[in-house]
Design a protein around this motif. Sequence first.
Motif, mmCIF file in Angstrom:
data_model
loop_
_atom_site.group_PDB
_atom_site.id
_atom_site.type_symbol
_atom_site.label_atom_id
_atom_site.label_comp_id
_atom_site.label_asym_id
_atom_site.label_seq_id
_atom_site.Cartn_x
_atom_site.Cartn_y
_atom_site.Cartn_z
ATOM 1 N N VAL A 95 0.850 -1.195 0.000
ATOM 2 C CA VAL A 95 0.000 0.000 0.000
ATOM 3 C C VAL A 95 0.889 1.250 0.000
ATOM 4 C CG1 VAL A 95 -1.598 1.359 1.412
ATOM 5 C CG2 VAL A 95 -2.051 -1.061 1.007
ATOM 6 N N GLY A 137 -17.490 -1.782 -3.810
ATOM 7 C CA GLY A 137 -16.199 -2.467 -3.716
ATOM 8 C C GLY A 137 -15.710 -2.807 -5.108
ATOM 9 N N ALA A 140 -15.956 -0.103 -8.500
ATOM 10 C CA ALA A 140 -15.244 1.081 -7.998
ATOM 11 C C ALA A 140 -15.635 2.359 -8.735
ATOM 12 C CB ALA A 140 -13.740 0.844 -8.114
ATOM 13 N N ILE A 237 -4.794 2.252 -12.680
ATOM 14 C CA ILE A 237 -3.359 2.170 -13.004
ATOM 15 C C ILE A 237 -2.549 1.916 -11.724
ATOM 16 C CG2 ILE A 237 -1.396 3.613 -13.768
ATOM 17 C CD1 ILE A 237 -3.316 4.713 -15.971
ATOM 18 N N ARG A 243 -1.535 -5.016 -7.518
ATOM 19 C CA ARG A 243 -1.841 -6.412 -7.882
ATOM 20 C C ARG A 243 -0.552 -7.153 -8.234
ATOM 21 N NH1 ARG A 243 -7.172 -4.764 -11.552
ATOM 22 N NH2 ARG A 243 -8.543 -4.397 -9.757
ATOM 23 N N TYR A 362 -9.275 -8.739 -1.758
ATOM 24 C CA TYR A 362 -8.914 -7.334 -2.024
ATOM 25 C C TYR A 362 -8.126 -7.183 -3.316
ATOM 26 C CZ TYR A 362 -4.412 -7.608 0.774
ATOM 27 O OH TYR A 362 -3.193 -7.880 1.294
ATOM 28 N N ILE A 372 -11.969 -9.607 -15.903
ATOM 29 C CA ILE A 372 -11.037 -8.686 -16.590
ATOM 30 C C ILE A 372 -10.346 -9.449 -17.736
ATOM 31 C CG2 ILE A 372 -8.824 -7.476 -16.320
ATOM 32 C CD1 ILE A 372 -9.816 -6.659 -13.459
ATOM 33 N N ARG A 384 -21.471 -6.117 -15.928
ATOM 34 C CA ARG A 384 -22.807 -5.595 -15.661
ATOM 35 C C ARG A 384 -23.739 -5.936 -16.807
ATOM 36 N NH1 ARG A 384 -19.455 -1.215 -16.049
ATOM 37 N NH2 ARG A 384 -19.609 -0.672 -13.866
HETATM 38 P P1 TGC Z 1 -13.653 0.153 -17.160
HETATM 39 O O1 TGC Z 1 -14.515 0.726 -18.216
HETATM 40 O O2 TGC Z 1 -13.216 -1.242 -17.267
HETATM 41 O O3 TGC Z 1 -12.330 1.043 -17.032
HETATM 42 C C1 TGC Z 1 -12.306 2.445 -17.090
HETATM 43 C C2 TGC Z 1 -11.067 2.822 -17.912
HETATM 44 O O4 TGC Z 1 -9.890 2.279 -17.309
HETATM 45 C C3 TGC Z 1 -9.252 1.336 -18.202
HETATM 46 N N1 TGC Z 1 -8.798 0.216 -17.364
HETATM 47 C C4 TGC Z 1 -7.546 0.126 -16.934
HETATM 48 N N2 TGC Z 1 -6.463 0.870 -17.186
HETATM 49 C C5 TGC Z 1 -5.321 0.502 -16.593
HETATM 50 N N3 TGC Z 1 -5.238 -0.556 -15.766
HETATM 51 C C6 TGC Z 1 -6.306 -1.321 -15.475
HETATM 52 N N4 TGC Z 1 -6.197 -2.352 -14.627
HETATM 53 C C7 TGC Z 1 -7.533 -0.995 -16.074
HETATM 54 N N5 TGC Z 1 -8.785 -1.528 -16.029
HETATM 55 C C8 TGC Z 1 -9.546 -0.776 -16.838
HETATM 56 C C9 TGC Z 1 -10.307 0.952 -19.207
HETATM 57 O O5 TGC Z 1 -9.723 0.543 -20.421
HETATM 58 C C10 TGC Z 1 -11.072 2.255 -19.342
HETATM 59 O O6 TGC Z 1 -10.269 3.119 -20.120
HETATM 60 P P2 TGC Z 1 -10.913 4.197 -21.119
HETATM 61 O O7 TGC Z 1 -9.740 4.850 -21.765
HETATM 62 O O8 TGC Z 1 -11.769 3.402 -22.054
HETATM 63 O O9 TGC Z 1 -11.719 5.124 -20.255
HETATM 64 O O10 TGC Z 1 -14.342 0.437 -15.761
HETATM 65 P P3 TGC Z 1 -15.504 -0.328 -15.022
HETATM 66 O O11 TGC Z 1 -16.249 0.679 -14.201
HETATM 67 O O12 TGC Z 1 -16.247 -1.197 -15.986
HETATM 68 O O13 TGC Z 1 -14.734 -1.246 -13.940
HETATM 69 C C11 TGC Z 1 -14.007 -2.294 -14.302
HETATM 70 C C12 TGC Z 1 -13.492 -3.120 -13.092
HETATM 71 C C13 TGC Z 1 -14.611 -3.923 -12.455
HETATM 72 C C14 TGC Z 1 -12.462 -4.041 -13.689
HETATM 73 C C15 TGC Z 1 -12.844 -2.190 -12.014
HETATM 74 O O14 TGC Z 1 -13.793 -1.381 -11.405
HETATM 75 C C16 TGC Z 1 -12.103 -2.980 -10.971
HETATM 76 O O15 TGC Z 1 -10.963 -3.355 -11.167
HETATM 77 N N6 TGC Z 1 -12.759 -3.254 -9.799
HETATM 78 C C17 TGC Z 1 -12.093 -3.884 -8.676
HETATM 79 C C18 TGC Z 1 -11.888 -2.866 -7.603
HETATM 80 C C19 TGC Z 1 -10.591 -3.076 -6.860
HETATM 81 O O16 TGC Z 1 -9.717 -3.811 -7.268
HETATM 82 N N7 TGC Z 1 -10.423 -2.342 -5.768
HETATM 83 C C20 TGC Z 1 -9.206 -2.362 -5.047
HETATM 84 C C21 TGC Z 1 -9.198 -1.308 -3.967
HETATM 85 S S1 TGC Z 1 -7.603 -1.056 -3.247
HETATM 86 C C22 TGC Z 1 -7.317 -2.425 -2.315
HETATM 87 O O17 TGC Z 1 -8.029 -3.369 -2.300
HETATM 88 C C23 TGC Z 1 -6.081 -2.409 -1.525
HETATM 89 S S2 TGC Z 1 -5.760 -3.819 -0.627
HETATM 90 C C24 TGC Z 1 -4.099 -3.675 -0.619
HETATM 91 C C25 TGC Z 1 -3.366 -4.314 0.438
HETATM 92 O O18 TGC Z 1 -3.680 -4.170 1.643
HETATM 93 O O19 TGC Z 1 -2.378 -4.966 0.055
#
Ligand code: TGC
Length: 384
Positions: A95, A137, A140, A237, A243, A362, A372, A384
Amino acid sequence: MVDYYQIFENLPEEEKIAWETARRFVDDEIIPIIAEYFENYKFPIHLVKEMGELGLLGVNLPEEYGCPGLNNMAYGLVMMELERGDSGIRSFASVQSSLVMYPIFTFGSEEQKKKYLPKLAIGEMIGCFGLTEPDFGSDAGSIKTTAVDDGNHYILNGTKMWITNGSIADVAVVWAKLNGEIKGFIVEKGTPGFTTTEIKHKMSLRASVTSELHFEDCRIPKDNILPKTSGLKSALICLNQARYSIAWGSLGSAIASYEAALNYAKERIQFGKPIASFQLVQKKLVWMLTEITKAQLILAQLAKLKDAGKVKHTQISMAKMNNVSMALEIARVARDIHGANGITLDYVPIRHLLNMEAVNTYEGTYDIQTLIIGRDITGFQAFR
Ligand code: TGC
Ligand code: FAD
């Protein structure tokens, strides 16, 4: 170190030194105390400065800002060692490095980088990253926290949930909607309207602080916006970096469980023989080693791709998904090999098993990582 395919035998000196430093730190400082900290629901905060001094924070960020300036292989190896100790320690470091220093480095102004990065690198400051909310969650992009422009300030309102380091952080990177667009903001501890509550009763990640962040008309100076952030993509990003570190960390956890099971099986006598001499036990141990080796091959290639600037975020998702699930299963089987002893904290697998349950959730759950990759190979999004 388990390395059945000699993947890490001929590393360059710089990577070897970073690895050995982390290894020694974990053997000397983490392993002897971690079960007690886990049991007592405490994060060993007294070790943060030492981690900074040893160069275990912001490993892959540049020396110009007081960071070690190493490559992604070195970063991965450090994360692997830290999680061999405990997921709480790797969580803290990833983090701090991937979700606080990296966003400031990537999306911050020069003044923000100079102000925060050197202090975060030496552990003089602790950071947290607030994206998740009670009602959002996996989804996001739908977060509700808002930032409103008010002359020289932004006013933040909303709640963040499940935030690692939240209550011990000096600085929070917070994601909020400004005129409907997600942007990153820096909020310092003590800012009026910003409070935290530690989450209690976790049975996983017990040696890690997890908190809620509350923003009630919290006024932050205009300079605290991360100026280069634009939309959810900026937050995602940052998640790629985290990850990546989890994909390596979970390998460390799996190695800890495997080594414990192997040692235990050689020493535990049943039916007049070590249990390691029975075919079913050998099958379990061989399965573990094979899965660990596959994960190592994925990671060695992933590090190369990342260092070459060629990595796709979907490849990082595959490594996170596979390696965490592998470590969870290995911890379960290792716990089984320990019999009744395996349900106590005197042996490491149960702690790793409990930790891996949270790690599987997480940074994007197993299912979300699957979707993904599914979208990448089919062209259809199934969220969705
Ligand atoms: P979506 O339309 O897919 O994406 C929006 C824009 O972002 C681009 N994109 C990415 N770019 C870079 N890296 C990635 N991994 C990317 N994923 C998507 C995408 O191409 C798009 O770009 P553009 O140019 O077309 O606008 O957005 P969506 O709303 O459909 O959501 C997709 C989804 C479900 C994959 C995303 O919301 C997601 O990954 N959700 C999971 C949430 C998550 O991982 N949360 C983590 C919180 S932090 C945490 O947990 C810390 S724990 C750490 C610890 O203690 O170690
Ligand atoms: P939900 O999104 O409600 O998911 C519940 C279940 O539904 C899961 O099985 C999921 O896979 C499934 N699901 C959801 N959507 C779909 C779909 N479209 N298709 C199929 N299945 C679906 N967040 C931060 O911002 N910063 C942190 O520092 C941080 N640290 C954390 C530390 C810990 C210990 C934990 C447990 C969490 C932390 N988180 C943090 C939050 C974490 O990122 C979220 O828990 C995670 O993204 C999942 O969100 P959720 O818990 O709301 O589950």
